[in-house]
Design a protein around this motif. Structure first.
Motif, mmCIF file in Angstrom:
data_model
loop_
_atom_site.group_PDB
_atom_site.id
_atom_site.type_symbol
_atom_site.label_atom_id
_atom_site.label_comp_id
_atom_site.label_asym_id
_atom_site.label_seq_id
_atom_site.Cartn_x
_atom_site.Cartn_y
_atom_site.Cartn_z
ATOM 1 N N UNK A 111 43.970 -92.253 34.054
ATOM 2 C CA UNK A 111 44.820 -91.663 33.014
ATOM 3 C C UNK A 111 46.205 -91.325 33.562
ATOM 4 N N UNK A 112 46.276 -90.915 34.822
ATOM 5 C CA UNK A 112 47.585 -90.654 35.438
ATOM 6 C C UNK A 112 48.374 -91.955 35.555
ATOM 7 N N UNK A 113 47.709 -93.021 35.967
ATOM 8 C CA UNK A 113 48.390 -94.328 36.033
ATOM 9 C C UNK A 113 48.888 -94.757 34.667
ATOM 10 N N UNK A 114 48.081 -94.535 33.639
ATOM 11 C CA UNK A 114 48.451 -94.916 32.278
ATOM 12 C C UNK A 114 49.620 -94.063 31.781
ATOM 13 N N UNK A 115 49.537 -92.763 31.987
ATOM 14 C CA UNK A 115 50.573 -91.841 31.506
ATOM 15 C C UNK A 115 51.915 -92.103 32.175
ATOM 16 N N UNK A 149 49.156 -86.513 26.893
ATOM 17 C CA UNK A 149 48.926 -85.621 28.033
ATOM 18 C C UNK A 149 47.608 -84.861 27.915
ATOM 19 N N UNK A 150 47.049 -84.808 26.720
ATOM 20 C CA UNK A 150 45.764 -84.122 26.555
ATOM 21 C C UNK A 150 44.663 -84.796 27.381
ATOM 22 N N UNK A 201 40.091 -80.579 25.142
ATOM 23 C CA UNK A 201 39.887 -79.310 25.843
ATOM 24 C C UNK A 201 38.461 -78.802 25.574
ATOM 25 N N UNK A 202 37.985 -78.985 24.360
ATOM 26 C CA UNK A 202 36.612 -78.596 24.031
ATOM 27 C C UNK A 202 35.582 -79.360 24.854
ATOM 28 N N UNK A 211 42.877 -82.546 30.275
ATOM 29 C CA UNK A 211 41.467 -82.214 30.060
ATOM 30 C C UNK A 211 40.577 -82.821 31.146
ATOM 31 N N UNK A 212 40.910 -84.005 31.624
ATOM 32 C CA UNK A 212 40.118 -84.606 32.702
ATOM 33 C C UNK A 212 40.281 -83.841 34.015
#
Length: 166
Positions: free
Chosen positions: A109-113, A135-136, A61-62, A140-141
């Motif tokens: 990242x959506x494909x991975x998650x 999910x972070x 998030x940072x 964050x992306x």
């Protein structure tokens, strides 16, 4: 005020709130873990994991917040030495490439998650589903992409008005 700026500002406020909550949680979990481990000789099983989860979320998030606040690391040696028109063009191209890259990484990242094996993974000590930490990355992306899109629109408006991109 345009829609991208409004959305980016709302997300930034949410990010600040999230970080304000997560950093004390991380600190308290670490202090309790150290206290129980070294003073009571009874280590907490959840202390390190909670601190780790909080740290991971805070870090991602940072990173997104640094895009919004334009505080991300940048090498500006070339851009600082050329005229304003060319500098604006290079910055706009860089923002476009960064936006496309963050969209692509968000997609990956959506494909991975959504891989079924990810939902089965649990942490070692508390058996907490790892999806909470994973999910972070897409969250964050997504935030980062929205901040990049807003920054790109701001840059294009600056160029249109003959101003220097900030």
């Amino acid at each position: 005020m345009n829609l991208s700026k409004v959305i980016s500002n709302v997300i930034f406020k949410f990010e600040k709130l999230l970080v304000i909550i997560l950093i004390p949680i991380m600190l308290i979990a670490m202090v309790l873990d150290i206290f129980f481990r070294y003073f009571l000789s009874s280590p907490l099983m959840w202390g390190q994991e909670l601190a780790l989860y909080s740290f991971v979320w805070t870090s991602f998030i940072g990173a997104s917040m640094s895009i919004k606040s334009k505080g991300a690391v940048a090498v500006t040696v070339l851009v600082d030495r050329i005229n304003t028109k060319l500098s604006n063009a290079l910055i706009a191209i860089g923002l476009f490439v960064s936006t496309v890259f963050s969209i692509y990484i968000f997609y990956l990242s959506i494909n991975w998650i959504t891989n079924p094996t990810i939902f089965l993974q649990t942490s070692v000590t508390t058996q907490t589903p790892m999806i909470y930490m994973y999910m972070s990355i897409p969250v964050s992306l997504l935030f980062m992409t929205i901040h990049f899109i807003n920054w790109l629109f701001e840059a294009l408006r600056s160029v249109k008005n003959g101003k220097v991109i900030e």
